[in-house]
Design an enzyme around this catalytic site. Structure first.
Site, short mmCIF file in Angstrom:
data_model
loop_
_atom_site.label_atom_id
_atom_site.label_comp_id
_atom_site.label_asym_id
_atom_site.label_seq_id
_atom_site.Cartn_x
_atom_site.Cartn_y
_atom_site.Cartn_z
N CYS A 34 0.85 -1.18 0.00
CA CYS A 34 0.00 0.00 0.00
C CYS A 34 0.89 1.24 0.00
CB CYS A 34 -0.92 -0.02 1.22
SG CYS A 34 -2.01 1.41 1.29
N HIS A 41 -1.90 -4.87 -10.49
CA HIS A 41 -2.60 -3.74 -11.12
C HIS A 41 -2.83 -4.03 -12.60
CE1 HIS A 41 -2.30 -0.90 -7.74
NE2 HIS A 41 -1.21 -1.57 -7.44
N GLU A 70 -10.01 0.09 -6.57
CA GLU A 70 -9.10 -0.75 -5.80
C GLU A 70 -9.70 -2.11 -5.45
OE1 GLU A 70 -6.74 0.33 -2.56
OE2 GLU A 70 -6.54 2.44 -3.13
N CYS A 110 -4.15 5.88 -5.09
CA CYS A 110 -3.55 4.55 -4.88
C CYS A 110 -2.07 4.69 -5.21
CB CYS A 110 -4.23 3.53 -5.80
SG CYS A 110 -3.54 1.87 -5.66
N GLY A 166 -0.69 1.92 -7.31
CA GLY A 166 -1.31 2.06 -8.63
C GLY A 166 -0.67 3.16 -9.46
N1 LIG Z 1 -6.29 -2.41 -2.65
C1 LIG Z 1 -4.85 -2.76 -2.70
C2 LIG Z 1 -4.17 -2.41 -1.37
C3 LIG Z 1 -4.12 -0.91 -1.15
C4 LIG Z 1 -3.29 -0.24 -2.20
C5 LIG Z 1 -3.44 1.27 -2.30
N2 LIG Z 1 -4.32 1.89 -1.35
C6 LIG Z 1 -2.09 1.96 -2.35
O1 LIG Z 1 -1.97 3.10 -1.87
O2 LIG Z 1 -1.16 1.35 -2.94
C7 LIG Z 1 -4.70 -4.27 -2.95
O3 LIG Z 1 -5.53 -5.05 -2.47
O4 LIG Z 1 -3.73 -4.62 -3.64
#
Ligand SMILES: N[C@H](CCC[C@H](N)C(=O)O)C(=O)O
Length: 291
Positions: A73, A166, A215, A224, A227
């Site tokens: 994250c 991603h 997400e 993100c 991301g």
């Molecule tokens: N939903 C993402 C985790 C949070 C990633 C995002 N909030 C960031 O800042 O990288 C996953 O399950 O891979």
């Protein structure tokens, strides 16, 4: 149990410090889901635990709003770094944080303010092989602008893992895409055995892109971090950006600076902010249903 709510560009999490506390493993998914509930809980994109590590200075665990555990994250890492430095759990401005997606190095940008405002993170190397995303298909090949049929529609996807998966597609206007519809269709496609985060990218010029995200496990968020890194890597792989440039990524919640350097490391710089501190009663937040 005390918590701190923080955000990185509006991507907000409930942080629980387990350096001096413990939580039973089996309650974590339910706790994350209930804390994230905007009506019966506090409301957030998920829960992040700050833990000890045997292989790095600290360990971060991230749980999405649906209770699923993520592997990395980017926005959360900046908040964890800020929290640890501000609360004097470390006095070095450079330290390491273990995640399920790998160990990252954080750099505190202490610009003569009493609290950390900006954090730079070396997010490590992007993984491109299908076997590393993970996704179906020949595990030794990459997915670069590949036409994939999902739900009867063809999407040209470029898939990048920053420790978490991603799927990136390029559009003419990120604000004119029904991400709330196509996001879950792609997230839950059987092409992605561990599901996937879904991002849309509009390349503005040689140094700027717009990016919006659906997400995995949390839906539409304001930003993100992993991301944004994946978006820059994907745009570069598709010849839309040049590597080893600092790219400004415009997200709904603000801007991140992303740099995929000549050593194949992806760097991310951005803000991290406190929202509030508080105390929760665990028995309320560990009920199977809040109704
Ligand atoms: N939903 C993402 C985790 C949070 C990633 C995002 N909030 C960031 O800042 O990288 C996953 O399950 O891979």
């Amino acid at each position: 149990m005390y918590f701190t709510k923080m955000h990185g560009l509006g991507n907000n999490y409930i942080f629980i410090n387990l350096l001096e506390n413990t939580l039973q493993e089996q309650i974590l998914p339910t706790l994350a889901k209930n804390l994230s509930d905007v009506r019966f809980g506090i409301g957030s994109d998920g829960m992040i635990l700050i833990c000890d590590s045997k292989v790095a200075d600290f360990r971060m665990r991230i749980f999405n709003a649906d209770g699923s555990e993520g592997k990395n994250c980017g926005n959360g890492l900046r908040c964890v770094a800020k929290y640890l430095y501000d609360h004097q759990f470390i006095d070095s401005t450079c330290f390491t944080i273990e995640t399920l997606g790998g160990i990252v190095e954080v750099h505190i940008s202490q610009e003569n303010t009493k609290e950390v405002e900006f954090v730079t993170v070396d997010m490590g190397e992007p993984k491109l092989l299908k076997g590393m995303i993970p996704m179906k298909g020949d595990p030794t090949t990459k997915t670069i602008n590949e036409p994939l049929t999902i739900g009867g529609n063809v999407y040209y996807l470029t898939c990048v893992s920053m420790g978490n998966p991603h799927a990136i597609m390029f559009v003419d206007d990120v604000h004119n895409v029904p991400l709330e519809t196509i996001g879950p269709m792609i997230e839950f496609s059987d092409l992605f055995p561990e599901r996937v985060n879904v991002g849309v990218v509009e390349v503005k010029n040689d140094n700027e892109i717009d990016y919006r995200v659906w997400e995995r496990g949390s839906g539409l968020t304001m930003a993100c971090g992993t991301g944004a890194c994946a978006a820059v890597v994907a745009a570069t792989l598709n010849g839309k950006l040049k590597q080893n440039q600092v790219i400004t990524v415009h997200l709904p919640g603000g801007d991140l600076e992303i740099h995929w350097d000549e050593h194949n490391h992806v760097w991310k710089k951005g803000r991290a902010e406190y929202i509030c501190h508080g105390e929760i009663k665990l028995d309320y937040f560990t009920k199977e249903t809040m109704l």
